[in-house]
Structure formats: C-alpha cells, structure tokens
Scaffold this motif. Structure first.
Motif, PDB file in Angstrom:
ATOM      1  N   UNK A 175      14.354  73.459 -42.801  1.00 19.70           N
ATOM      2  CA  UNK A 175      14.321  72.775 -41.513  1.00 19.70           C
ATOM      3  C   UNK A 175      13.227  71.719 -41.451  1.00 19.70           C
ATOM      4  N   UNK A 176      12.015  72.063 -41.913  1.00 20.65           N
ATOM      5  CA  UNK A 176      10.881  71.152 -41.844  1.00 20.65           C
ATOM      6  C   UNK A 176      10.631  70.498 -43.196  1.00 20.65           C
ATOM      7  N   UNK A 177      10.228  69.225 -43.143  1.00 17.55           N
ATOM      8  CA  UNK A 177       9.800  68.543 -44.358  1.00 17.55           C
ATOM      9  C   UNK A 177       8.380  68.027 -44.140  1.00 17.55           C
ATOM     10  N   UNK A 178       7.588  68.106 -45.215  1.00 17.21           N
ATOM     11  CA  UNK A 178       6.189  67.707 -45.179  1.00 17.21           C
ATOM     12  C   UNK A 178       5.996  66.601 -46.212  1.00 17.21           C
ATOM     13  N   UNK A 179       5.730  65.400 -45.727  1.00 19.05           N
ATOM     14  CA  UNK A 179       5.549  64.256 -46.614  1.00 19.05           C
ATOM     15  C   UNK A 179       4.066  63.926 -46.706  1.00 19.05           C
ATOM     16  N   UNK A 180       3.556  63.866 -47.931  1.00 20.14           N
ATOM     17  CA  UNK A 180       2.143  63.523 -48.138  1.00 20.14           C
ATOM     18  C   UNK A 180       2.064  62.124 -48.726  1.00 20.14           C
ATOM     19  N   UNK A 181       0.936  61.454 -48.455  1.00 23.79           N
ATOM     20  CA  UNK A 181       0.859  60.023 -48.721  1.00 23.79           C
ATOM     21  C   UNK A 181      -0.450  59.647 -49.398  1.00 23.79           C
ATOM     22  N   UNK A 182      -0.421  58.494 -50.068  1.00 24.28           N
ATOM     23  CA  UNK A 182      -1.617  57.966 -50.699  1.00 24.28           C
ATOM     24  C   UNK A 182      -2.658  57.479 -49.722  1.00 24.28           C
ATOM     25  N   UNK A 183      -2.308  57.399 -48.431  1.00 21.05           N
ATOM     26  CA  UNK A 183      -3.305  57.002 -47.433  1.00 21.05           C
ATOM     27  C   UNK A 183      -4.136  58.175 -46.924  1.00 21.05           C
ATOM     28  N   UNK A 184      -3.888  59.377 -47.468  1.00 19.66           N
ATOM     29  CA  UNK A 184      -4.692  60.548 -47.111  1.00 19.66           C
ATOM     30  C   UNK A 184      -4.170  61.358 -45.954  1.00 19.66           C
ATOM     31  N   UNK A 185      -2.905  61.177 -45.566  1.00 17.50           N
ATOM     32  CA  UNK A 185      -2.344  61.914 -44.439  1.00 17.50           C
ATOM     33  C   UNK A 185      -1.065  62.648 -44.831  1.00 17.50           C
TER      34      UNK A 185
END
Length: 384
Positions: A175-185
């Motif tokens: 159900x949930x997706x968690x996207x991590x990023x190079x901007x630190x968030x």
C-alpha cells in the motif's frame, strides 16, 4: 598441489570453513553489472542487467556453475534498474533511453515496451503488486504505473524532490511506498489512493537505499555519510534512531530476516547487521575495495548475490544469520565491523584467494562460438 612450505595455509580453519560452504559459483561478465534480481518464488533464478544494455537469466545451483538460461539486448544504452514482476512471469528493465522493457522469464523474449517513461533518465524501479510499479528518475520525479491502463502513469510527483530518486521501498501490505532521494529526504506515498502522505526532514546527506523491516513496523534507510536511519511506523517525518559505524556510504541493503539485513558499502564489504538491538554481526562478503552496487537476497533468505565494478556477481551464504540472537545487555564489539564470517564463504589469506579463482564463470561460455562476447556486448550501433 601444496608444498611443505604451504602447510600453514592448510591449517587455517577459516579457509577450511570457507571451502565447505556450498553456494553458487560466481559469474564473470564482460561489462559491469548494474542491477540484479532473484525470482520471487522459484529456486534461485537470477536476472542481471549490465552497462551495455544486456539482460541475462541464470539458474543458480549451490556448489555449481550458474547456467545461463536466456540473453537479450534490450537497448543500446545502459540499463539502469531491473526487477522481477510480482508473479515472476516477467523481468522489468529501465534503460537510460527512458524506456521500460518487459522480458518473459520463461522464454527470454522481449514482450513489451513503454517508451518515454520519464523526461530524464530513470534511476530506480520497484514492483508494488501484480499490477502496480513505481519508478524514479535523475531529476527527482516519481511515477506510479498501472500495467492494466496503457502507457501513461497513474500518478506523477514532480515537486517533492530536488535531486535523483535513489531507491523505492514498498511495505508488506503493498500500500505504501517510500522514496528516498539524493537531496537527503524521504517521501511517503499511498500507492492505491495515488496520494502524497508526508515528506521527511532533510538529513543533509544523500539517502541511498531503503527497506521495510520488523514486520512492517520500521523503515530502514542507508545514507551517504554512513549511519543507518530507522523510522517508526506512521512517524515518517523524522528518524527515531540512527545506527552509525559504516566507514562510508551504505549504497544498498538486502533483507535476510525481519531482524537482520546485509549492507553493501563503498569500501567493498558486505556487512551483516542486526537491528534493535543494533549490532554488527560480521562481514559476509567482499569485493576487495570496489563499491558494492547491489546486494539481493534469495526468496528463502539462504543466499545473497552482490555486484560491483569488477564484472563479477558473487554469492554468499547467509542462512546462518536467520537464527542469530543478540542480547541487548551485551556490549557491541567494534571488531565485528571487519571480522569476516567464514560460514558465509568469505575467507582469509591465500587459500581463499586461490579458491575464488575456481569460482569464476565467464558468460562468453554460453555465447555462439562464431562471435566473441566482446563483439556481442559492444556499445556500437552495429551490434545486434
């Protein structure tokens, strides 16, 4: 044949233990591997993607050389990300030319393409369920796709990130997706409702990988500065705990059990880590100083496969980690960060070096003898 002067190596218990470990023999390619994925249910079917746009399927048997089942060049541009579909019937591949390719895992044939998936080159892909998948690109755009609804994404988020989407994790309920990023968030989305939930605080360091652990109660995130961040469930705005100790970036994570993961780092070591209580268990794999690009566990958690910039895919036994128990009252042992675990197949000294030479398998063995593997894996426009 060993001479008397070599007898000290034969007495090395670590090396002897290493030789007893039954794991698939490593695969040697002709170009750097960029991603790999195990079939979600069958016994050790492995899909790989490389810099020259080739996708290969292997049958991996412990103690034996991996048998190449299929090979297809999906693009003249490098592959960026790869994953088996939810049911394992297809292999999904993103390439630098912004195309998503579908390859049948049964026949090895290219069955479908979706072109111009993103405005910039895609970076990562994650399968949500049998119909939904999520992709992220170099400019920070996240998209959710419903494979039943043609060639257009059903959700697009272009304003949450200021840098590349490095990884996408999915919860156990799909159900949930968690996207991590190079901007630190990290941004959390509801994939079924097609809506954004919350954006985390900025960690001022690239977030590189993510996994859901502890029976859907924690999100684990690897950072470029080394600490592993842990987020409580429904408290995704800020981490609840930080686990330092890695000497460099944590580039990738493989889940072995709900308590134990394996982390791939820029120093070439793959470490087994127990979480809550947070402890290093030891080193389960080694790429000899080259950054670990990807580490992936089999569906039963018995083995992990890893790739780096050495044109090799190596296999390590991690079945013994699933029964590890850690007492929270015992003090952490600092040496465990670099102590190699012979039960996983990573040994010490010259014996381990020479035994590794016998594990190499060249993919060109399976290529038609009328053409060299270098020609077939060339980036030139004339390659077919």
């Amino acid at each position: 044949i060993m001479s008397d002067s070599d007898s000290d190596f034969s007495d090395n218990s670590e090396a002897n233990d290493d030789e007893k470990v039954s794991r698939p023999k490593q695969i040697r390619g002709v170009a750097d591997f960029v991603d790999l994925s195990f079939h979600p249910s069958t016994t050790y079917t492995l899909a790989t993607a490389n810099m020259n746009g080739y996708v290969r399927l292997y049958n991996c048997v412990p103690g034996e050389e991996c048998e190449q089942l299929a090979k297809v060049r999906v693009s003249k541009k490098p592959c960026r990300s790869l994953s088996f579909s939810y049911d394992g019937e297809d292999v999904l591949i993103l390439t630098k030319d912004r195309t998503m390719h579908f390859v049948s895992s049964a026949t090895g044939n290219l069955t479908r393409r979706i072109e111009e998936t993103h405005r910039s080159a895609p970076y990562c892909l994650s399968v949500i369920d049998k119909n939904l998948l999520a992709t992220g690109d170099d400019d920070g755009t996240l998209k959710v796709w419903d494979l039943r609804k043609g060639k257009d994404a059903v959700m697009t988020s272009e304003d949450k990130f200021e840098d590349y989407v490095s990884d996408i994790a999915v919860d156990d309920k799909r159900r949930l997706i968690f996207a991590v990023c190079g901007d630190g968030t990290m941004a959390t989305f509801n994939a079924r409702q097609r809506k954004f939930i919350v954006h985390s605080q900025n960690e001022e360091s690239d977030l590189l990988c993510a996994k859901v652990i502890k029976n859907n109660n924690k999100v684990l995130v690897g950072s470029a500065d080394g600490p592993i961040l842990l987020y409580n469930w429904n408290e995704f705005a800020a981490p609840s705990d930080r686990f330092p100790g890695h000497p460099g970036p944590v580039d990738c994570i493989a889940k072995v059990s709900e308590d134990v993961v394996c982390t791939g780092s820029a120093d070439g070591l793959i470490r087994a880590v127990h979480l809550l209580p947070n402890r290093f268990l030891g080193v389960v794999g080694d790429h000899h100083g080259l950054p670990v690009e990807k580490v992936e566990a089999t569906h039963d958690g018995k083995f992990i496969a890893s790739c780096s910039h050495d044109n090799l895919i190596k296999f390590w036994s991690v079945d013994h980690l699933k029964s590890v128990e850690v007492c929270p009252r015992e003090k952490a042992i600092k040496q465990k960060r670099t102590e190699k675990m012979s039960k996983s197949g990573v040994g010490h000294g010259k014996m381990a070096f020479f035994s590794d030479l016998n594990n190499d398998i060249d993919t060109s063995t399976y290529i038609n003898s009328s053409s060299s593997s270098d020609e077939l894996d060339s980036d030139s426009d004339d390659a077919s």
